[in-house]
Design an enzyme around this catalytic site. Structure first.
Site, PDB file in Angstrom:
ATOM      1  N   CYS A 161       0.829  -1.203   0.000  1.00 49.03           N
ATOM      2  CA  CYS A 161       0.000   0.000   0.000  1.00 49.03           C
ATOM      3  C   CYS A 161       0.870   1.263   0.000  1.00 49.03           C
ATOM      4  O   CYS A 161       1.475   1.593  -1.003  1.00 49.03           O
ATOM      5  CB  CYS A 161      -0.984  -0.030   1.164  1.00 49.03           C
ATOM      6  SG  CYS A 161      -2.420   1.017   0.900  1.00 49.03           S
TER       7      CYS A 161
ATOM      8  N   HIS B 273      -4.060  -4.986  -0.015  1.00 49.85           N
ATOM      9  CA  HIS B 273      -3.661  -5.578   1.264  1.00 49.85           C
ATOM     10  C   HIS B 273      -3.722  -7.095   1.184  1.00 49.85           C
ATOM     11  O   HIS B 273      -4.799  -7.687   1.334  1.00 49.85           O
ATOM     12  CB  HIS B 273      -4.577  -5.076   2.388  1.00 49.85           C
ATOM     13  CG  HIS B 273      -4.299  -3.668   2.790  1.00 49.85           C
ATOM     14  ND1 HIS B 273      -3.564  -3.346   3.907  1.00 49.85           N
ATOM     15  CD2 HIS B 273      -4.633  -2.497   2.208  1.00 49.85           C
ATOM     16  CE1 HIS B 273      -3.455  -2.022   4.001  1.00 49.85           C
ATOM     17  NE2 HIS B 273      -4.103  -1.493   2.973  1.00 49.85           N
TER      18      HIS B 273
ATOM     19  N   GLU C  15      -2.910  -9.187   3.276  1.00 48.85           N
ATOM     20  CA  GLU C  15      -3.263  -9.775   4.574  1.00 48.85           C
ATOM     21  C   GLU C  15      -4.763  -9.710   4.856  1.00 48.85           C
ATOM     22  O   GLU C  15      -5.237 -10.273   5.849  1.00 48.85           O
ATOM     23  CB  GLU C  15      -2.499  -9.062   5.692  1.00 48.85           C
ATOM     24  CG  GLU C  15      -3.068  -7.732   6.148  1.00 48.85           C
ATOM     25  CD  GLU C  15      -2.891  -6.587   5.163  1.00 48.85           C
ATOM     26  OE1 GLU C  15      -3.505  -5.516   5.362  1.00 48.85           O
ATOM     27  OE2 GLU C  15      -2.129  -6.742   4.190  1.00 48.85           O
TER      28      GLU C  15
END
Length: 368
Positions: A252, A337, A339
């Protein structure tokens, strides 16, 4: 009643929740953004990438599964406001340790409920991300904007430096040492690195390249974080000193800083990408996945010419750059992202790819 007031006089009405006791003495406009995720309000509220913003949630029912502290993405919030349609007390949760409203009250977040969030989102999509003001009377908002005709330079410290850790700390692990530069890092990024057995050293955003290299890490992760990346001149200069010296994964904001460090440019998106439903395609394999995103800026693809980076991933909605890899150095980055939290985690394989790069680089160094 309370209100969200924009500079053109457009006003959205609702009811207060959270912490409003200091609002009359500290009126300040903040960027208003929206997120289209169906769940994950807790992860969003504690995501430090929202620092300095007022967040609008498009999902109409919010707070229905309470608050669970272990799901926080940080031990603090820098969110400046939260706007929802319908606020639940969390009575549907069997294991809740409180409610969303409790958290906002305890952590100084102004909330506005009962708002027509669909109309508000359509307004932001039409005019782009705009500064707004949360006030207890509509008159106070109109008066504020009437007296703010000329833009006053904001000399406040960048939100990254108000979000990062104050000092470095280590997380034990059995594998290679990885440095994480904390611009507002999410806990689930740390968890994914732990799952791959890395030993982790987390550094404050103002750390120098020399301080990081002194620990002899086998790799570096540039984390997510808030705000305009071009305003982080110290961070850009530091990344420029590091990305040719060890394997790097940028996520990001970290992705944007890598592009800037290599001579690229970034630009502001009309209303950003925020939510767990953004399709991204791998240009090389043709594989498409749904991603979780939270950013208001993007890398200008044409500016990467001559930077050594090639675009590897692209957004299927608007064609923006979603990932890149360096042609010479073991460096990769993603705009989304991997994750999740909230959102899909089907892209967690990026952490596996990074681990492979770290192991391969360490093996090559051992042969020299």
């Amino acid at each position: 009643m309370a209100y969200l007031v924009f500079k053109d006089g457009t006003t959205f009405e609702g009811k207060e929740f959270g912490e409003w006791s200091k609002s009359s003495a500290q009126l300040k406009e903040q960027e208003v953004v929206f997120n289209t995720s169906m769940s994950g309000y807790q992860e969003m509220v504690t995501d430090l990438s929202y620092a300095g913003q007022i967040l609008v949630l498009t999902q109409p029912l919010i707070g229905n599964y309470g608050w669970h502290h272990e799901e926080n993405e940080a031990d603090k919030t820098r969110l400046q406001g939260l706007i929802v349609r319908e606020l639940s007390e969390g009575e549907g949760s069997l294991h809740g340790e409180g409610s969303l409203e409790d958290y906002c009250q305890q952590h100084g977040v102004q909330g506005l409920k009962g708002v027509d969030t669909r109309a508000l989102t359509r307004y932001l999509r039409q005019f782009g991300t705009l500064p707004g003001l949360l006030v207890q009377t509509q008159e106070a908002g109109i008066e504020y904007w009437a007296n703010s005709q000329r833009k006053i330079e904001d000399k406040s410290e960048h939100w990254v430096y108000r979000s990062t850790v104050k000092e470095a700390y280590e997380i034990p692990g059995s594998g290679h040492l990885i440095a994480v530069l904390d611009f507002g890092v999410k806990r689930n990024i740390i968890r994914n690195l732990q799952k791959r057995e890395f030993r982790i050293m987390v550094f404050p955003a103002r750390s120098t390249a020399e301080e990081i290299l002194r620990h002899r890490p086998s790799g570096l992760v540039l984390s997510n974080g808030p705000g305009d990346p071009e305003e982080l001149s110290e961070g850009i200069a530091m990344v420029r000193k590091l990305y040719d010296k060890l394997p790097v994964l940028g996520i990001c904001l970290g992705h944007q800083l890598l592009a800037l460090a290599a001579g690229g440019k970034t630009y502001k998106l009309p209303y950003g990408h925020r939510g767990g439903n953004h399709p991204v395609i791998d240009i090389r394999s043709g594989k498409a996945t749904m991603t979780s995103q939270n950013h208001g800026y993007a890398v200008e693809e044409a500016s990467l010419t001559g930077s050594g980076f090639e675009v590897t991933l692209r957004n299927l909605n608007d064609g923006t750059v979603e990932g890149m890899e360096h042609l010479t150095y073991p460096v990769l980055s993603v705009q989304f992202h991997p994750e999740g939290a909230p959102g899909p985690e089907e892209n967690a394989e990026i952490f596996d790819h990074f681990k492979d790069i770290v192991l391969r680089s360490s093996t090559q160094k051992g042969r020299r």
